[in-house]
Design a protein around this motif. Structure first.
Motif, PDB file in Angstrom:
ATOM      1  N   ARG A  40      39.928  31.975  50.108  1.00 51.60           N
ATOM      2  CA  ARG A  40      40.198  32.415  48.737  1.00 51.60           C
ATOM      3  C   ARG A  40      40.003  33.923  48.629  1.00 51.60           C
ATOM      4  NH1 ARG A  40      35.140  32.742  45.814  1.00 51.60           N
ATOM      5  NH2 ARG A  40      36.301  32.627  43.845  1.00 51.60           N
ATOM      6  N   PRO A  87      39.070  36.269  45.625  1.00 48.51           N
ATOM      7  CA  PRO A  87      38.671  36.270  44.217  1.00 48.51           C
ATOM      8  C   PRO A  87      39.003  37.547  43.462  1.00 48.51           C
ATOM      9  CG  PRO A  87      36.764  36.569  45.635  1.00 48.51           C
ATOM     10  CD  PRO A  87      37.935  36.328  46.544  1.00 48.51           C
ATOM     11  N   ASP A 133      49.708  32.496  43.578  1.00 46.27           N
ATOM     12  CA  ASP A 133      48.638  33.013  44.424  1.00 46.27           C
ATOM     13  C   ASP A 133      49.128  34.045  45.429  1.00 46.27           C
ATOM     14  OD1 ASP A 133      46.933  31.343  43.128  1.00 46.27           O
ATOM     15  OD2 ASP A 133      46.560  30.002  44.818  1.00 46.27           O
ATOM     16  N   ALA A 152      40.356  26.906  54.785  1.00 44.74           N
ATOM     17  CA  ALA A 152      40.590  27.129  53.360  1.00 44.74           C
ATOM     18  C   ALA A 152      40.003  28.491  53.011  1.00 44.74           C
ATOM     19  CB  ALA A 152      39.929  26.037  52.521  1.00 44.74           C
ATOM     20  N   THR A 182      44.986  37.981  43.489  1.00 49.58           N
ATOM     21  CA  THR A 182      44.026  36.907  43.725  1.00 49.58           C
ATOM     22  C   THR A 182      44.721  35.581  44.037  1.00 49.58           C
ATOM     23  OG1 THR A 182      43.950  36.388  41.369  1.00 49.58           O
ATOM     24  CG2 THR A 182      42.334  37.969  42.198  1.00 49.58           C
ATOM     25  N   GLY A 183      43.970  34.682  44.654  1.00 54.56           N
ATOM     26  CA  GLY A 183      44.516  33.372  44.946  1.00 54.56           C
ATOM     27  C   GLY A 183      43.792  32.688  46.088  1.00 54.56           C
ATOM     28  N   ALA A 184      44.378  31.623  46.574  1.00 53.15           N
ATOM     29  CA  ALA A 184      43.774  30.831  47.642  1.00 53.15           C
ATOM     30  C   ALA A 184      44.875  30.322  48.561  1.00 53.15           C
ATOM     31  CB  ALA A 184      42.986  29.663  47.061  1.00 53.15           C
ATOM     32  N   CYS A 185      44.455  29.913  49.772  1.00 57.28           N
ATOM     33  CA  CYS A 185      45.460  29.467  50.746  1.00 57.28           C
ATOM     34  C   CYS A 185      44.844  28.525  51.766  1.00 57.28           C
ATOM     35  CB  CYS A 185      46.087  30.673  51.461  1.00 57.28           C
ATOM     36  SG  CYS A 185      44.922  31.660  52.425  1.00 57.28           S
TER      37      CYS A 185
END
Length: 328
Positions: free
Chosen positions: A77, A79, A40, A75, A57-60
């Motif tokens: 993201r 996209p 990510d 949280a 892209t990713g999330a954390c």
């Protein structure tokens, strides 16, 4: 001080505070912050280097550093890839920190401007913190009150406009990296002693025979720390025994461990540990491979070590998920 009066989750139309919602996120992330998956939010140069970089892209998870933000996390993201401009350097080199930052003007102690649309924000951004020391690894070193995580540092030479991948140092950390430990053992199964020393380096053999196990490599594993213990090996043939030990996992081999056993006039038993850390290429992840204990003798000594009924061998592997190794 009174409780936050509506805990998560209360029925009947109760209104829940943002602080309690962020408490839930904090608990879900185990109080940690960072990226969620090991690939990510990678920072990459453009395919044709230019004055921009891309955050993939990713999330954390990002801890709330605002006043009263203890036990709270965001949280977030991404996209689609985010494109960020990097200012050119002049006559001096410069280092810039690339971070993902929460800019929430409603959180206590924060002074960010309100977004143009309070409904959709944005409240999370990729930001460039320019002109940081070239040793900077964490955003807290330069902006300790920011609710942000570090993605990368770009070390830009003097008089440079185009950013190449070699200038980008990956500084991502995972919120909760996965680990899996696998332990195997054999004891006293050799009715006929199995010796190491007949085969000479640089050739290798399975040692002792039977010290082989099918091991599944997790799909997320980027490295493995492997330790093999050869316990109670017997030296009996009245000669010095010198050689090497290692562990193979599929096509991977750990570093070699040397052993020197000098004959002192009577039989002796020895214990050795071999192993090391190996990087797991993406092609191996999710597949099953043989993990094999290996040995060989050195030509400088004619002696042998034997695994017999009094010997035991152990294999201990810990697979680890590490974003810095995901591109292997």
């Amino acid at each position: 001080m009174a409780w936050d009066s509506v805990p998560w989750f209360t029925e009947g139309g109760a209104e829940h505070s943002s602080e309690v919602a962020r408490l839930l996120a904090y608990a879900a992330f185990g109080g940690s912050e960072g990226i969620i998956g090991n690939s990510d939010l990678q920072v990459k140069a453009l395919s044709t280097p230019g004055s921009k970089i891309q955050v993939m892209t990713g999330a954390c998870a990002i801890l709330n550093k605002g006043t009263g933000g203890k036990y709270q996390a965001y949280a977030a993201r991404l996209p689609s890839a985010d494109s960020i401009s990097i200012a050119p350097t002049t006559n001096s080199a410069r280092s810039d920190l690339i971070v993902a930052r929460i800019e929430n003007p409603w959180s206590a102690g924060e002074s960010w401007n309100e977004p143009s649309d309070v409904t959709v924000g944005p409240y999370v951004y990729t930001r460039v913190i320019s002109s940081v020391p070239s040793t900077t690894k964490r955003v807290k070193q330069v902006r300790p009150s920011d609710s942000a995580i570090t993605l990368a540092r770009i070390d830009i030479p003097a008089n440079t406009t185009n950013i190449t991948q070699s200038m980008i140092k990956d500084l991502r950390e995972m919120a909760n990296p996965r680990r899996r430990r696998v332990v195997r053992a054999l004891r006293g199964v050799w009715d006929e002693p199995d010796a190491v020393g007949n085969i000479k380096y640089p050739s290798w053999e399975e040692f002792p025979q039977g010290a082989r196990w099918d091991i599944e490599v997790p799909e997320w594993a980027t490295s493995a720390t492997i330790m093999a213990t050869f316990a109670g090996l017997d030296q009996r043939n009245a000669k010095d025994a010198y050689g090497r030990l290692r562990v193979d996992l599929g096509s991977l081999s750990t570093a070699e461990t040397r052993f020197n056993c000098d004959w002192v006039g009577s039989a002796q038993r020895f214990t050795f540990v071999a192993g090391g850390t190996v990087s797991i290429p993406s092609s191996m992840r999710g597949n099953v491979y043989d993990a094999v204990l290996m040995g060989t003798g050195d030509t400088s000594a004619a002696g042998q070590l034997e695994a017999d009924g009094g010997a035991s061998v152990f294999l201990d592997i810990e697979f680890v998920e590490d974003p810095s190794e995901d591109a292997i």
